[in-house]
Design an enzyme around this catalytic site. Structure first.
Site, PDB file in Angstrom:
ATOM      1  N   ARG A 121     106.111  77.328  12.731  1.00 43.51           N
ATOM      2  CA  ARG A 121     104.691  77.915  12.530  1.00 43.51           C
ATOM      3  C   ARG A 121     104.640  79.107  11.573  1.00 43.51           C
ATOM      4  NH1 ARG A 121     104.223  76.555  18.342  1.00 43.51           N
ATOM      5  NH2 ARG A 121     103.198  74.740  18.604  1.00 43.51           N
ATOM      6  N   LYS A 143      99.448  79.885  -3.595  1.00 47.19           N
ATOM      7  CA  LYS A 143      99.101  78.542  -3.625  1.00 47.19           C
ATOM      8  C   LYS A 143     100.188  77.659  -3.281  1.00 47.19           C
ATOM      9  CE  LYS A 143      94.691  77.876  -5.997  1.00 47.19           C
ATOM     10  NZ  LYS A 143      94.149  77.426  -7.226  1.00 47.19           N
ATOM     11  N   GLU A 185      99.986  78.646 -19.993  1.00 49.87           N
ATOM     12  CA  GLU A 185      99.354  79.594 -18.841  1.00 49.87           C
ATOM     13  C   GLU A 185      99.211  81.012 -19.160  1.00 49.87           C
ATOM     14  OE1 GLU A 185      98.352  78.779 -15.908  1.00 49.87           O
ATOM     15  OE2 GLU A 185      99.315  76.462 -15.476  1.00 49.87           O
ATOM     16  N   LYS A 227      96.778  87.826 -13.202  1.00 49.38           N
ATOM     17  CA  LYS A 227      96.570  87.044 -11.954  1.00 49.38           C
ATOM     18  C   LYS A 227      96.613  87.772 -10.741  1.00 49.38           C
ATOM     19  CE  LYS A 227      97.958  82.829  -9.785  1.00 49.38           C
ATOM     20  NZ  LYS A 227      98.500  81.708  -9.745  1.00 49.38           N
ATOM     21  N   GLU A 237      90.099  81.334  -3.313  1.00 52.14           N
ATOM     22  CA  GLU A 237      89.403  80.631  -4.024  1.00 52.14           C
ATOM     23  C   GLU A 237      88.063  80.147  -3.610  1.00 52.14           C
ATOM     24  OE1 GLU A 237      91.658  77.918  -6.807  1.00 52.14           O
ATOM     25  OE2 GLU A 237      89.887  76.727  -6.807  1.00 52.14           O
ATOM     26  N   ARG A 241      88.315  83.009  -8.506  1.00 52.86           N
ATOM     27  CA  ARG A 241      89.660  82.693  -8.479  1.00 52.86           C
ATOM     28  C   ARG A 241      89.581  81.115  -9.487  1.00 52.86           C
ATOM     29  NH1 ARG A 241      95.113  82.539  -4.643  1.00 52.86           N
ATOM     30  NH2 ARG A 241      96.288  81.185  -6.256  1.00 52.86           N
ATOM     31  N   ASN A 245      92.006  78.088 -13.245  1.00 52.21           N
ATOM     32  CA  ASN A 245      92.166  76.757 -13.302  1.00 52.21           C
ATOM     33  C   ASN A 245      91.636  76.292 -14.385  1.00 52.21           C
ATOM     34  OD1 ASN A 245      92.959  76.851 -10.503  1.00 52.21           O
ATOM     35  ND2 ASN A 245      90.938  76.178  -9.780  1.00 52.21           N
ATOM     36  N   HIS A 248      92.893  72.843 -15.776  1.00 49.97           N
ATOM     37  CA  HIS A 248      93.639  72.217 -14.845  1.00 49.97           C
ATOM     38  C   HIS A 248      93.109  70.985 -14.554  1.00 49.97           C
ATOM     39  CE1 HIS A 248      95.912  75.983 -14.848  1.00 49.97           C
ATOM     40  NE2 HIS A 248      96.675  75.516 -14.011  1.00 49.97           N
ATOM     41  N   HIS A 252      95.385  68.174 -14.654  1.00 46.39           N
ATOM     42  CA  HIS A 252      95.844  66.896 -13.369  1.00 46.39           C
ATOM     43  C   HIS A 252      95.702  65.427 -13.781  1.00 46.39           C
ATOM     44  CE1 HIS A 252      96.104  70.839 -10.388  1.00 46.39           C
ATOM     45  NE2 HIS A 252      96.719  71.014 -11.490  1.00 46.39           N
ATOM     46  N   HIS A 265     104.088  70.287 -16.867  1.00 52.51           N
ATOM     47  CA  HIS A 265     102.503  70.671 -16.349  1.00 52.51           C
ATOM     48  C   HIS A 265     101.947  71.485 -17.328  1.00 52.51           C
ATOM     49  CE1 HIS A 265      99.576  72.171 -13.588  1.00 52.51           C
ATOM     50  NE2 HIS A 265     100.151  73.613 -13.714  1.00 52.51           N
TER      51      HIS A 265
HETATM   52  N1  GLY Z   1      97.302  78.366 -10.681  1.00 54.67           N
HETATM   53  C1  GLY Z   1      95.843  78.669 -10.250  1.00 54.67           C
HETATM   54  C2  GLY Z   1      95.988  79.528  -9.230  1.00 54.67           C
HETATM   55  O1  GLY Z   1      97.066  80.094  -8.591  1.00 54.67           O
HETATM   56  O2  GLY Z   1      94.796  79.862  -8.557  1.00 54.67           O
END
Ligand code: GLY
Length: 294
Positions: A121, A143, A185, A227, A237, A241, A245, A248, A252, A265
């Site tokens: 947990r 994330k 990035e 960041k 998010e 936030r 993306n 992305h 993706h 990526h």
């Molecule tokens: N890679 C996008 C984020 O961490 O929100």
């Protein structure tokens, strides 16, 4: 050396960016080794290159490194890998007070962070990112996820690391392709929230591609600062936030359509940003001059 704080409502943490930091990892990571041991998770590309260096750093320390290497590549962001990792941790007698160390790129960071969220947990984890992309993006912000048949990163958890240790020198052995993918990035931060940094990138991209240490450290630290600010403003998010993306959604889709086999990526995100900018032009949100800049 740059120390950047990620200030959150709870569980704030630091990012340390320092050339050579892996050689002094025992000093940096000792506070997290609660049972005189650290569980190091890596992959079969990074492990042979960097585990010997990490072991040397701990040579004269009491702390034992308990190591697991998983297959490198996006295919490891799977139920099978998370099952293997969590079963291994339980076999080793992992406790909640233990700390997992993610030594690798985005895949290892995501897997380790997700395992740390669910095993017993929840136990602690720290990130030691070894790709540029992981250093400037995925290791910061909590994330963590695996992929599902429905798409990328669809099963996971927000789980912040206790610390992020970044050694830009580990990028020395990264192929140019991986470095270029990571810069997608880096450029993203210039586009979404830091025009001054974008200008600096336009002027210094050759230094970065030549792996100039000072320029690289600056670009990594500035990316992490950006960041950290966005994550501090919106950890889970709910709003702002989402700017992280940029590109992305397209990226993706590219990765999923090509089964994660064709593009790195960062490359998919780079193309995704170009597609997002093209869409913005068609919607009349930016000018042709903006689009062709850089
Ligand atoms: N890679 C996008 C984020 O961490 O929100």
């Amino acid at each position: 050396m740059n120390r950047i704080s990620v200030n959150l409502a709870s569980n704030s943490y630091d990012i340390l960016v320092a050339p050579g930091a892996l050689d002094t990892a025992a000093d940096h990571l000792a506070p997290y080794a609660h049972n005189d041991r650290l569980f190091v998770i890596t992959d079969d590309h990074v492990g042979p290159a960097l585990l010997p260096q990490l072991r040397r750093a701990f040579q004269s320390s009491q702390i034992k490194l308990v190591e697991l290497s998983l297959p490198a590549g996006e295919q490891s962001k799977s139920w099978q890998a998370i099952e293997q990792l969590t079963n291994w941790l339980l076999d080793q007698g992992v406790e909640r007070s233990d700390t997992l160390v993610a030594l690798g790129g985005g895949v290892i960071g995501d897997l380790t962070g997700f395992a740390a969220a669910i095993v017993k947990r929840g136990c602690n984890f720290v990130q030691v990112p070894t790709s540029l992309l992981a250093q400037v993006d995925s290791s910061v912000g909590g994330k963590t996820a695996i992929n599902s048949t429905a798409g990328k990163n669809l099963v996971g958890s927000f789980n912040q690391p206790a610390f992020v240790l970044i050694d830009p020198r580990v990028l020395d052995s990264l192929p140019d392709r991986g470095l270029r993918a990571g810069y997608a990035e880096v450029i993203k931060y210039g586009l979404i929230c830091d025009a001054e940094f974008f200008l600096w990138l336009e002027q210094n991209i050759n230094r970065l591609m030549e792996r100039d240490e000072e320029a690289l450290q600056y670009a990594i630290a500035r990316s992490c600062e950006n960041k950290a600010k966005v994550v501090a403003a919106d950890e889970r998010e709910g709003g702002i936030r989402a700017i992280l993306n940029l590109g992305h959604t397209f990226g993706h889709a590219i990765e999923t359509a090509t089964q994660y086999k064709t593009w790195l990526h960062g490359e998919a995100v780079g193309f995704g940003m170009i597609m997002a900018i093209g869409l913005s032009l068609r919607l009349g949100l930016i000018s042709t001059d903006d689009m062709t800049r850089g």
